[in-house]
Design a protein around this motif. Structure first.
Motif, PDB file in Angstrom:
ATOM      1  N   LEU A  18       2.284  -1.514 -15.831  1.00  0.00           N
ATOM      2  CA  LEU A  18       1.117  -1.978 -15.160  1.00  0.00           C
ATOM      3  C   LEU A  18      -0.048  -2.243 -15.812  1.00  0.00           C
ATOM      4  N   ASP A  19      -0.266  -1.857 -17.021  1.00  0.00           N
ATOM      5  CA  ASP A  19      -1.301  -2.104 -17.734  1.00  0.00           C
ATOM      6  C   ASP A  19      -1.234  -3.661 -18.418  1.00  0.00           C
ATOM      7  N   TYR A 117      11.896  -4.420  -4.104  1.00  0.00           N
ATOM      8  CA  TYR A 117      12.039  -3.021  -4.248  1.00  0.00           C
ATOM      9  C   TYR A 117      13.309  -2.526  -4.699  1.00  0.00           C
ATOM     10  N   ARG A 118      14.457  -3.456  -4.773  1.00  0.00           N
ATOM     11  CA  ARG A 118      15.684  -3.109  -5.153  1.00  0.00           C
ATOM     12  C   ARG A 118      15.674  -2.771  -6.707  1.00  0.00           C
ATOM     13  N   ASP A 119      14.664  -3.649  -7.292  1.00  0.00           N
ATOM     14  CA  ASP A 119      14.563  -3.553  -8.742  1.00  0.00           C
ATOM     15  C   ASP A 119      13.311  -2.725  -9.246  1.00  0.00           C
ATOM     16  N   GLU A 120      12.487  -2.256  -8.212  1.00  0.00           N
ATOM     17  CA  GLU A 120      11.342  -1.529  -8.514  1.00  0.00           C
ATOM     18  C   GLU A 120      10.378  -2.280  -9.252  1.00  0.00           C
ATOM     19  N   GLY A 121      10.183  -3.737  -8.563  1.00  0.00           N
ATOM     20  CA  GLY A 121       9.364  -4.902  -9.195  1.00  0.00           C
ATOM     21  C   GLY A 121       7.770  -4.303  -8.922  1.00  0.00           C
ATOM     22  N   PRO A 122       7.197  -5.276  -9.759  1.00  0.00           N
ATOM     23  CA  PRO A 122       5.769  -5.232  -9.821  1.00  0.00           C
ATOM     24  C   PRO A 122       5.227  -5.962  -8.794  1.00  0.00           C
ATOM     25  N   CYS A 123       4.208  -5.627  -7.872  1.00  0.00           N
ATOM     26  CA  CYS A 123       3.647  -6.379  -6.796  1.00  0.00           C
ATOM     27  C   CYS A 123       1.915  -6.261  -7.376  1.00  0.00           C
ATOM     28  N   LEU A 124       1.445  -7.431  -6.940  1.00  0.00           N
ATOM     29  CA  LEU A 124      -0.147  -7.561  -6.754  1.00  0.00           C
ATOM     30  C   LEU A 124      -0.558  -7.401  -5.422  1.00  0.00           C
ATOM     31  N   VAL A 125      -1.018  -6.025  -5.126  1.00  0.00           N
ATOM     32  CA  VAL A 125      -1.280  -5.851  -3.746  1.00  0.00           C
ATOM     33  C   VAL A 125      -3.031  -5.964  -3.484  1.00  0.00           C
ATOM     34  N   ILE A 126      -3.171  -6.511  -2.257  1.00  0.00           N
ATOM     35  CA  ILE A 126      -4.613  -6.833  -1.896  1.00  0.00           C
ATOM     36  C   ILE A 126      -4.724  -6.246  -0.575  1.00  0.00           C
ATOM     37  N   CYS A 135     -13.115  -5.168  -0.171  1.00  0.00           N
ATOM     38  CA  CYS A 135     -11.779  -5.564  -0.562  1.00  0.00           C
ATOM     39  C   CYS A 135     -11.233  -4.960  -1.978  1.00  0.00           C
ATOM     40  N   TRP A 136      -9.977  -4.826  -2.031  1.00  0.00           N
ATOM     41  CA  TRP A 136      -9.261  -4.251  -3.193  1.00  0.00           C
ATOM     42  C   TRP A 136      -8.135  -5.091  -3.781  1.00  0.00           C
ATOM     43  N   MET A 137      -7.808  -5.014  -4.954  1.00  0.00           N
ATOM     44  CA  MET A 137      -6.841  -5.640  -5.677  1.00  0.00           C
ATOM     45  C   MET A 137      -6.078  -5.061  -6.712  1.00  0.00           C
ATOM     46  N   GLY A 138      -4.859  -4.755  -6.882  1.00  0.00           N
ATOM     47  CA  GLY A 138      -4.346  -4.105  -7.970  1.00  0.00           C
ATOM     48  C   GLY A 138      -3.008  -4.299  -8.136  1.00  0.00           C
ATOM     49  N   VAL A 139      -2.321  -3.677  -8.878  1.00  0.00           N
ATOM     50  CA  VAL A 139      -0.907  -3.898  -9.195  1.00  0.00           C
ATOM     51  C   VAL A 139      -0.127  -2.629  -9.185  1.00  0.00           C
ATOM     52  N   MET A 140       1.003  -2.411  -8.610  1.00  0.00           N
ATOM     53  CA  MET A 140       1.769  -1.156  -8.326  1.00  0.00           C
ATOM     54  C   MET A 140       3.258  -1.607  -8.739  1.00  0.00           C
ATOM     55  N   LEU A 141       4.146  -0.647  -8.644  1.00  0.00           N
ATOM     56  CA  LEU A 141       5.367  -0.882  -8.911  1.00  0.00           C
ATOM     57  C   LEU A 141       6.073  -0.366  -7.775  1.00  0.00           C
TER      58      LEU A 141
END
Length: 293
Positions: A18-19, A117-126, A135-141
């Motif tokens: 994530l970093d 989610y099949r590959d536990e991929g990264p998402c930019l979540v808002i 408002c919030w914005m971040g990244v998660m797996l």
């Protein structure tokens, strides 16, 4: 959904990946300050685009139906992709050779599709909360442990407690409230029919005394004028019309000295305000500055 402080720090199993994505986003966006500045405005612009206050009179998210709220999410995604300038790949963004999905929610959980989610991929979540203008914005797996069971479309929501596994880029930033909330939109739409433009501008400011009016509102009011700002100036514009009525039309360019004397907030260079004196002292100040007759 309650936004939680992040626990994604060095030593967390998701931190390294994530970093890297976070640093990639900062690099293409021009740094943390650039994201912190641009993202809240993107949220506001997306919401106002769908509300369309001028045509519909709506100024709040609660006035939208569920389909329209989906459009808000899509618009936010588009604006975020635009200001980041990141290329589109298999997913919504490519950051450092990694495909990243963008997921937005206005109130509930982010919904993650199977291909992510099949590959536990990264998402930019808002996330944006209109009641609080935050408002919030971040990244998660999209890890199995962070997700609820699939719905009938196969999508999986993020568990409420799993929000702490988001690495935030923007955390609880305030975004601008809608400028349109200050105005009676039914009256505004009716005024747009009034001709000529100078009369329209003068009547608008009569109806909205001591209300800060951004330039975008003036331009929307005078949408059919080649030079809308000319209708506000002196030389037979709204300023001259109102002056003889005892109403001062002030701008942030020339009027802040007067506003300071009146103990009123200063304006930006793109803001206007109409002042009818309430006291003899206010009248004296405005006449001394030749803002009213």
């Amino acid at each position: 959904m309650k936004m939680l402080p992040s626990v994604v720090v060095p030593g967390h199993p998701d931190f390294d990946e994530l970093d890297r994505i976070r640093l990639g986003l900062l690099d293409i966006a021009g740094g943390q300050s650039a994201i912190q500045s641009a993202f809240p405005h993107a949220v506001r612009d997306a919401i106002d685009f769908v509300l369309d206050p001028i045509r519909t009179g709506r100024t709040e998210l609660r006035e939208l139906d569920n389909v329209e709220k989906t459009f808000v999410g899509l618009k936010i995604e588009h604006y975020v992709r635009d200001f980041l300038g990141a290329p589109k790949g298999i997913r919504d963004l490519v950051i450092g050779n990694r495909d990243v999905d963008i997921k937005n929610t206005l109130d509930n959980s982010w919904m993650i599709p199977p291909e992510t989610y099949r590959d536990e991929g990264p998402c930019l979540v808002i996330n944006s909360k209109e009641e609080e203008n935050l408002c919030w914005m971040g990244v998660m797996l999209a890890r199995e442990a962070y997700l609820n069971a699939p719905n009938r479309d196969g999508k999986r929501g993020v568990k409420s407690g799993a929000v702490e596994h988001v690495l935030w880029l923007v955390e609880g930033a305030e975004y601008p409230p809608s400028v349109w909330r200050a105005f009676d939109m039914a009256a505004f739409r009716e005024l747009r029919k009034l001709q000529p433009g100078t009369s329209r501008a003068a009547e608008f400011f009569r109806q909205n005394l001591r209300t800060v009016v951004p330039r975008e509102v003036v331009e929307a009011l005078l949408f059919d004028q080649k030079d809308p700002m000319k209708r506000l100036r002196g030389n037979q514009g709204a300023r001259d019309v109102l002056r003889i009525e005892g109403i001062a039309l002030l701008s942030g360019v020339y009027g802040n000295r007067v506003l300071t004397q009146l103990h009123l907030p200063r304006l930006s260079g793109d803001e206007f305000i109409a002042i009818a004196p309430r006291t003899e002292e206010e009248r004296r100040i405005l006449q001394a500055e030749r803002a009213i007759d």
